[in-house]
Design a protein around this motif. Structure first.
Motif, short mmCIF file in Angstrom:
data_model
loop_
_atom_site.label_atom_id
_atom_site.label_comp_id
_atom_site.label_asym_id
_atom_site.label_seq_id
_atom_site.Cartn_x
_atom_site.Cartn_y
_atom_site.Cartn_z
N SER A 155 -84.47 93.67 88.43
CA SER A 155 -83.12 93.13 88.63
C SER A 155 -83.17 91.84 89.43
CB SER A 155 -82.23 94.15 89.36
OG SER A 155 -82.00 95.28 88.57
N ARG A 156 -84.02 91.81 90.45
CA ARG A 156 -84.16 90.60 91.27
C ARG A 156 -84.69 89.44 90.44
NH1 ARG A 156 -88.17 87.69 93.20
NH2 ARG A 156 -87.84 86.48 95.12
N ASP A 157 -85.70 89.69 89.62
CA ASP A 157 -86.27 88.63 88.79
C ASP A 157 -85.22 88.02 87.87
OD1 ASP A 157 -88.72 89.08 89.95
OD2 ASP A 157 -89.61 90.08 88.22
N LEU A 158 -84.41 88.88 87.26
CA LEU A 158 -83.45 88.41 86.27
C LEU A 158 -82.24 87.74 86.91
CD1 LEU A 158 -83.56 91.34 83.68
CD2 LEU A 158 -84.80 89.16 83.65
N SER A 159 -81.84 88.21 88.09
CA SER A 159 -80.68 87.63 88.77
C SER A 159 -81.07 86.46 89.66
CB SER A 159 -79.98 88.69 89.62
OG SER A 159 -80.82 89.13 90.68
N GLN A 160 -82.37 86.35 89.98
CA GLN A 160 -82.89 85.32 90.87
C GLN A 160 -82.20 85.37 92.24
OE1 GLN A 160 -82.37 81.90 87.91
NE2 GLN A 160 -84.50 81.58 88.49
N SER A 161 -82.00 86.59 92.71
CA SER A 161 -81.34 86.77 94.00
C SER A 161 -81.94 87.98 94.71
CB SER A 161 -79.84 86.99 93.81
OG SER A 161 -79.22 87.31 95.04
N ASP A 162 -82.08 87.88 96.03
CA ASP A 162 -82.54 89.01 96.84
C ASP A 162 -81.40 89.93 97.24
OD1 ASP A 162 -85.26 88.35 96.87
OD2 ASP A 162 -85.00 86.94 98.53
N THR A 163 -80.18 89.56 96.89
CA THR A 163 -79.01 90.39 97.17
C THR A 163 -78.49 90.97 95.87
OG1 THR A 163 -78.40 89.03 99.08
CG2 THR A 163 -76.70 90.45 98.16
N LEU A 164 -78.48 92.29 95.77
CA LEU A 164 -78.08 92.98 94.55
C LEU A 164 -76.89 93.88 94.84
CD1 LEU A 164 -81.70 94.01 93.45
CD2 LEU A 164 -80.38 92.03 92.64
N LEU A 165 -75.83 93.71 94.05
CA LEU A 165 -74.59 94.46 94.28
C LEU A 165 -74.58 95.73 93.43
CD1 LEU A 165 -72.07 91.47 94.38
CD2 LEU A 165 -73.31 92.55 96.27
N PHE A 166 -75.15 96.80 93.99
CA PHE A 166 -75.22 98.07 93.30
C PHE A 166 -74.78 99.19 94.24
CE2 PHE A 166 -78.96 95.96 91.11
CZ PHE A 166 -78.27 95.71 89.93
#
Length: 231
Positions: A155-166
């Motif tokens: 998920s991080r690779d695809l969103s290019q973000s270290d913050t994931l809203l789950f």
């Protein structure tokens, strides 16, 4: 140009991209938005630029399990351009963002006129199928701790973000486990300093630690997509 943010589109030859250009439009998609259900006739394909899509299987009990994850390195619904117009599973937005939407007729027409584009779409569907197989093996053989780490990394690779809203409920659904299992693992990872978790948000604080804790499936799937774009 937005299409450059999708690695599959960015890998196309100028002539193939020019053939698709009139049929592409940028769309915004929100978390939990359903693109198609199993059994639906697919009439559009999606090249994510910042959105992340989960391909999920729904059981008769109502339980939902993720089979594959598609983002900026792939396309959703490409099988429809290869004459498999009926969706075999549900496509749902995992992380809000944008995607280039291509009409089915436009993609199919371009693919029928270009052997390299047709070959790329076929190889992508093979890669997607391989990811689903890997997910099946992962669910059967690996501990939920390693599986969650693998899932967060992808998920991080695809969103290019270290913050994931789950939420924990969403994570449990995607992994096919009970919410309590996710709660225990999230607490363990937080205690180890790998993530910070607050309600509905995960902050990755130790990327190397997360990679070390993930199962081999993360690198396997990553390598498959790299090979797809390299060929």
């Amino acid at each position: 140009m937005p299409h450059r943010d999708n690695l599959l589109l960015a890998s196309l030859s100028p002539s193939d991209l020019a053939a698709l250009q009139p049929h592409l439009k940028l769309g915004r998609f929100e978390q939990d938005q359903v693109l198609f259900e199993a059994g639906d006739t697919i009439d559009a394909t999606y090249f994510p630029t910042s959105a992340v899509v989960s391909i999920v299987v729904t059981l008769s009990s109502g339980q939902v399990v993720e089979a594959a994850m598609v983002g900026r390195d792939g396309v959703v619904g490409a099988s429809a351009a290869l004459d498999g117009r009926m969706a075999l599973s549900r496509g749902v937005i995992q992380l809000s963002g944008e995607a280039m939407v291509c009409s089915l007729a436009g993609l199919r027409g371009a693919a029928m006129q270009s052997q390299p584009l047709l070959s790329l779409l076929i190889r992508h569907e093979q890669t997607l199928y391989s990811q689903a197989q890997q997910s099946t093996a992962c669910m059967a053989a690996h501990h939920v701790n390693a599986r969650l780490c693998r899932w967060l990394l992808r998920s991080r690779d695809l969103s290019q973000s270290d913050t994931l809203l789950f939420t924990q409920e969403f994570l449990a659904e995607m992994l096919g486990v009970h919410r309590t299992s996710v709660t225990v693992v999230a607490h363990t990872l937080q205690e180890a300093g790998i993530i910070k978790y607050t309600r509905g948000k995960i902050q990755i604080t130790n990327l190397e630690g997360l990679r070390d804790a993930a199962c081999e499936c993360y690198e396997t799937v990553k390598s498959q997509y790299q090979n797809l774009l390299r060929d």
